[in-house]
Design a protein around this motif. Structure first.
Motif, PDB file in Angstrom:
ATOM      1  N   GLY A 160      21.932  -1.943   4.868  1.00 61.37           N
ATOM      2  CA  GLY A 160      22.439  -0.829   5.655  1.00 61.37           C
ATOM      3  C   GLY A 160      21.285  -0.055   6.277  1.00 61.37           C
ATOM      4  O   GLY A 160      20.117  -0.432   6.126  1.00 61.37           O
ATOM      5  N   GLY A 161      21.629   1.024   7.002  1.00 61.20           N
ATOM      6  CA  GLY A 161      20.592   1.934   7.488  1.00 61.20           C
ATOM      7  C   GLY A 161      20.235   2.902   6.365  1.00 61.20           C
ATOM      8  O   GLY A 161      20.700   2.754   5.227  1.00 61.20           O
ATOM      9  N   ASN A 162      19.389   3.875   6.637  1.00 63.38           N
ATOM     10  CA  ASN A 162      19.110   4.965   5.672  1.00 63.38           C
ATOM     11  C   ASN A 162      18.673   4.490   4.295  1.00 63.38           C
ATOM     12  O   ASN A 162      19.012   5.111   3.287  1.00 63.38           O
ATOM     13  N   ILE A 163      17.931   3.374   4.220  1.00 67.27           N
ATOM     14  CA  ILE A 163      17.596   2.898   2.870  1.00 67.27           C
ATOM     15  C   ILE A 163      16.648   3.867   2.152  1.00 67.27           C
ATOM     16  O   ILE A 163      16.670   3.953   0.931  1.00 67.27           O
ATOM     17  N   ASP A 164      15.850   4.630   2.908  1.00 62.55           N
ATOM     18  CA  ASP A 164      14.987   5.623   2.246  1.00 62.55           C
ATOM     19  C   ASP A 164      15.801   6.758   1.624  1.00 62.55           C
ATOM     20  O   ASP A 164      15.398   7.345   0.623  1.00 62.55           O
ATOM     21  N   GLU A 165      16.953   7.079   2.237  1.00 57.25           N
ATOM     22  CA  GLU A 165      17.848   8.083   1.631  1.00 57.25           C
ATOM     23  C   GLU A 165      18.410   7.562   0.310  1.00 57.25           C
ATOM     24  O   GLU A 165      18.585   8.318  -0.654  1.00 57.25           O
ATOM     25  N   ASN A 166      18.724   6.266   0.272  1.00 52.26           N
ATOM     26  CA  ASN A 166      19.189   5.681  -0.988  1.00 52.26           C
ATOM     27  C   ASN A 166      18.098   5.757  -2.059  1.00 52.26           C
ATOM     28  O   ASN A 166      18.381   6.009  -3.225  1.00 52.26           O
ATOM     29  N   VAL A 167      16.849   5.560  -1.654  1.00 49.96           N
ATOM     30  CA  VAL A 167      15.742   5.670  -2.614  1.00 49.96           C
ATOM     31  C   VAL A 167      15.709   7.078  -3.194  1.00 49.96           C
ATOM     32  O   VAL A 167      15.571   7.279  -4.405  1.00 49.96           O
ATOM     33  N   LYS A 168      15.868   8.073  -2.307  1.00 46.82           N
ATOM     34  CA  LYS A 168      15.890   9.465  -2.762  1.00 46.82           C
ATOM     35  C   LYS A 168      17.021   9.690  -3.781  1.00 46.82           C
ATOM     36  O   LYS A 168      16.807  10.283  -4.845  1.00 46.82           O
ATOM     37  N   LEU A 169      18.203   9.195  -3.451  1.00 50.69           N
ATOM     38  CA  LEU A 169      19.350   9.365  -4.352  1.00 50.69           C
ATOM     39  C   LEU A 169      19.102   8.677  -5.698  1.00 50.69           C
ATOM     40  O   LEU A 169      19.297   9.280  -6.764  1.00 50.69           O
ATOM     41  N   SER A 187       4.065   0.275  11.330  1.00 53.03           N
ATOM     42  CA  SER A 187       4.682   1.609  11.295  1.00 53.03           C
ATOM     43  C   SER A 187       4.831   2.181   9.896  1.00 53.03           C
ATOM     44  O   SER A 187       5.041   3.384   9.736  1.00 53.03           O
ATOM     45  N   GLY A 188       4.762   1.345   8.892  1.00 49.75           N
ATOM     46  CA  GLY A 188       5.018   1.801   7.516  1.00 49.75           C
ATOM     47  C   GLY A 188       6.502   1.956   7.203  1.00 49.75           C
ATOM     48  O   GLY A 188       6.880   2.371   6.111  1.00 49.75           O
ATOM     49  N   MET A 189       7.370   1.592   8.168  1.00 44.45           N
ATOM     50  CA  MET A 189       8.817   1.737   7.961  1.00 44.45           C
ATOM     51  C   MET A 189       9.311   0.839   6.824  1.00 44.45           C
ATOM     52  O   MET A 189       8.922  -0.317   6.721  1.00 44.45           O
ATOM     53  N   SER A 190      10.179   1.390   5.979  1.00 41.59           N
ATOM     54  CA  SER A 190      10.734   0.606   4.861  1.00 41.59           C
ATOM     55  C   SER A 190      11.690  -0.456   5.387  1.00 41.59           C
ATOM     56  O   SER A 190      12.649  -0.134   6.091  1.00 41.59           O
ATOM     57  N   LEU A 191      11.465  -1.712   5.012  1.00 39.99           N
ATOM     58  CA  LEU A 191      12.369  -2.806   5.371  1.00 39.99           C
ATOM     59  C   LEU A 191      13.247  -3.205   4.192  1.00 39.99           C
ATOM     60  O   LEU A 191      14.374  -3.636   4.374  1.00 39.99           O
ATOM     61  N   ASP A 203      17.138  -3.441 -10.526  1.00 37.53           N
ATOM     62  CA  ASP A 203      18.567  -3.428 -10.855  1.00 37.53           C
ATOM     63  C   ASP A 203      19.401  -3.354  -9.588  1.00 37.53           C
ATOM     64  O   ASP A 203      20.559  -3.750  -9.573  1.00 37.53           O
ATOM     65  N   ILE A 204      18.785  -2.802  -8.532  1.00 40.23           N
ATOM     66  CA  ILE A 204      19.451  -2.763  -7.232  1.00 40.23           C
ATOM     67  C   ILE A 204      18.373  -2.725  -6.158  1.00 40.23           C
ATOM     68  O   ILE A 204      17.265  -2.216  -6.387  1.00 40.23           O
ATOM     69  N   ALA A 205      18.699  -3.296  -5.001  1.00 38.73           N
ATOM     70  CA  ALA A 205      17.764  -3.281  -3.879  1.00 38.73           C
ATOM     71  C   ALA A 205      18.558  -3.104  -2.589  1.00 38.73           C
ATOM     72  O   ALA A 205      19.753  -3.408  -2.531  1.00 38.73           O
ATOM     73  N   PHE A 206      17.874  -2.558  -1.592  1.00 38.35           N
ATOM     74  CA  PHE A 206      18.510  -2.347  -0.287  1.00 38.35           C
ATOM     75  C   PHE A 206      17.592  -2.881   0.790  1.00 38.35           C
ATOM     76  O   PHE A 206      16.371  -2.685   0.743  1.00 38.35           O
ATOM     77  N   VAL A 207      18.188  -3.549   1.752  1.00 39.61           N
ATOM     78  CA  VAL A 207      17.429  -4.099   2.873  1.00 39.61           C
ATOM     79  C   VAL A 207      17.924  -3.436   4.162  1.00 39.61           C
ATOM     80  O   VAL A 207      19.126  -3.211   4.335  1.00 39.61           O
ATOM     81  N   LEU A 208      16.988  -3.077   5.025  1.00 43.09           N
ATOM     82  CA  LEU A 208      17.339  -2.373   6.267  1.00 43.09           C
ATOM     83  C   LEU A 208      18.126  -3.295   7.188  1.00 43.09           C
ATOM     84  O   LEU A 208      17.704  -4.422   7.458  1.00 43.09           O
ATOM     85  N   GLN A 209      19.275  -2.807   7.650  1.00 48.23           N
ATOM     86  CA  GLN A 209      20.145  -3.587   8.520  1.00 48.23           C
ATOM     87  C   GLN A 209      20.667  -2.690   9.629  1.00 48.23           C
ATOM     88  O   GLN A 209      20.854  -1.482   9.420  1.00 48.23           O
ATOM     89  N   PRO A 278       8.547   2.605 -16.989  1.00 50.20           N
ATOM     90  CA  PRO A 278       8.608   3.796 -16.136  1.00 50.20           C
ATOM     91  C   PRO A 278       7.255   4.192 -15.542  1.00 50.20           C
ATOM     92  O   PRO A 278       7.208   4.879 -14.515  1.00 50.20           O
ATOM     93  N   ASP A 279       6.148   3.769 -16.157  1.00 52.36           N
ATOM     94  CA  ASP A 279       4.835   4.125 -15.595  1.00 52.36           C
ATOM     95  C   ASP A 279       4.217   2.989 -14.776  1.00 52.36           C
ATOM     96  O   ASP A 279       3.053   3.066 -14.384  1.00 52.36           O
ATOM     97  N   THR A 280       4.977   1.908 -14.555  1.00 57.15           N
ATOM     98  CA  THR A 280       4.456   0.842 -13.688  1.00 57.15           C
ATOM     99  C   THR A 280       4.403   1.375 -12.260  1.00 57.15           C
ATOM    100  O   THR A 280       5.394   1.922 -11.765  1.00 57.15           O
ATOM    101  N   PRO A 281       3.242   1.248 -11.574  1.00 55.46           N
ATOM    102  CA  PRO A 281       3.186   1.780 -10.210  1.00 55.46           C
ATOM    103  C   PRO A 281       4.072   0.983  -9.244  1.00 55.46           C
ATOM    104  O   PRO A 281       4.349  -0.190  -9.472  1.00 55.46           O
ATOM    105  N   THR A 282       4.511   1.647  -8.183  1.00 51.68           N
ATOM    106  CA  THR A 282       5.272   0.971  -7.130  1.00 51.68           C
ATOM    107  C   THR A 282       4.373  -0.059  -6.441  1.00 51.68           C
ATOM    108  O   THR A 282       3.239   0.240  -6.075  1.00 51.68           O
ATOM    109  N   LEU A 283       4.888  -1.268  -6.297  1.00 55.12           N
ATOM    110  CA  LEU A 283       4.141  -2.329  -5.606  1.00 55.12           C
ATOM    111  C   LEU A 283       4.611  -2.379  -4.151  1.00 55.12           C
ATOM    112  O   LEU A 283       5.817  -2.360  -3.898  1.00 55.12           O
ATOM    113  N   THR A 284       3.664  -2.425  -3.235  1.00 53.53           N
ATOM    114  CA  THR A 284       4.012  -2.421  -1.813  1.00 53.53           C
ATOM    115  C   THR A 284       3.576  -3.722  -1.159  1.00 53.53           C
ATOM    116  O   THR A 284       2.440  -4.166  -1.338  1.00 53.53           O
ATOM    117  N   TRP A 285       4.498  -4.337  -0.447  1.00 53.74           N
ATOM    118  CA  TRP A 285       4.219  -5.520   0.376  1.00 53.74           C
ATOM    119  C   TRP A 285       4.385  -5.098   1.827  1.00 53.74           C
ATOM    120  O   TRP A 285       5.169  -4.201   2.126  1.00 53.74           O
TER     121      TRP A 285
END
Ligand code: M3P
Ligand code: FE
Length: 310
Positions: A160-169, A187-191, A203-209, A278-285
């Protein structure tokens, strides 16, 4: 934090267009256990090592996709704690009374910024995994572990769109961690974003669509990478349409096969992956490594994988 609060993806309702074919796929080929059919023709399944009554619901429909998904929370008090936080985030929360959904306690329902309907529930009838809870042994009787040898529902990937909003939630309200993300290099935009409420890499993932409320896949957990290869044998034997054959994700490091049910909904079998704390850092690709991030054994991104959703 010990694992309390939101526990896991406990239920997904998938639309199917031909129930006889769907039963053959989910029941016979995949080996899920049919536990119930309700008056409206929905068919309910559990994976063998789940204790709750069901985790997969097939809903007869004229189009594929997902109706809703539900996460199980630790207890009823967790629902009371979360409700005002979900409202403060800006979402309307609908109350669903106990018993409205079969074998289930009360639920909270709301629509995510990506357009998906999500529910939370604390109680569902437990029917066990056939082994009992006293001196249960380590494997059940013949015929319980069958088909693709699926232990349990593992995770969902939704589009869906707004995947960064889902991250916030999910991070601020539901206390998930952002375990990994895939961003556009320039751009650094989340895909794609991957979140964990457990020690699983996601446990859940979202892909920009471009469209809201899309279903990418439901993933089922196998015990080992060797079981993934065994699953590929069976998927081939029954001529199940394969999206991506055995490979290892860079993201999550899980062994995977993607395949389609007869309605075109994508399923995944998944094994291994790392342990997330919980202390594992976020991995970025980023998109310079799109091939390795998605399929690390041949470093080849698949168009269908990125674009086919139901
Ligand atoms: C998975 C997984 C993307 C990767 C998806 C990965 C969308 O589904 O189970 O690790 O890049
Ligand atoms: Fe997956």
């Amino acid at each position: 934090m010990a694992l309390r609060g939101v526990l896991r993806a406990g239920e997904i309702c998938i639309r199917v267009m031909d129930m006889a074919k769907a039963r053959h796929h989910y029941g016979h080929i995949m080996g899920l256990h049919e536990v119930m059919e309700d008056d409206s023709g929905k068919v309910y399944y559990k994976c063998w090592d789940e204790h709750d009554h069901h985790s997969i619901i097939l809903n007869p429909s004229d189009k594929p996709g997902m109706d809703y998904f539900a996460f199980k929370v630790y207890d009823d008090a967790t629902l009371d704690t979360l409700e005002p936080k979900i409202k403060a985030f800006g979402l309307d929360v609908k109350h669903i009374a106990a018993g409205t959904y079969p074998k289930s306690g009360r639920r909270l329902e709301f629509v995510l910024p990506t357009g998906h309907t999500m529910q939370l529930y604390a109680d569902k009838e437990q029917i066990g995994n056939t082994m009992g809870t006293v001196n249960p042994g380590v494997v059940p009787d013949d015929g319980v572990v069958r088909g693709l040898q699926i232990n349990r529902l593992d995770h969902l990937l939704l589009g869906g769109g707004n995947i960064d909003e889902n991250v916030k939630l999910f991070t601020e309200v539901f206390d998930f961690d952002l375990s990994e993300k895939l961003v556009e290099h320039e751009s650094g935009m989340s895909l794609a974003v991957f979140m964990s409420c457990s020690t699983k890499p996601h446990d859940i993932a979202f892909v920009l669509q471009p469209e809201q409320n899309r279903f990418h896949h439901a993933s089922f957990w196998l015990e080992s990478g060797a079981d993934v290869i065994k699953a590929a044998d069976r998927i081939g034997k029954y001529r199940v349409p394969v999206d991506v054959g055995p490979n290892r994700h860079g993201v999550t490091r899980g062994m995977t096969i993607y395949f389609f049910d007869p309605s075109g909904n994508r399923n995944e079998v998944f094994a291994e992956g790392y342990v997330h704390y919980p202390d594992t850092p976020t991995l970025t690709w980023d998109t310079r490594e799109l091939g390795h991030a998605t399929f690390s054994q041949d470093n080849t991104p698949r168009q269908s994988f990125l674009e086919v959703l139901t």
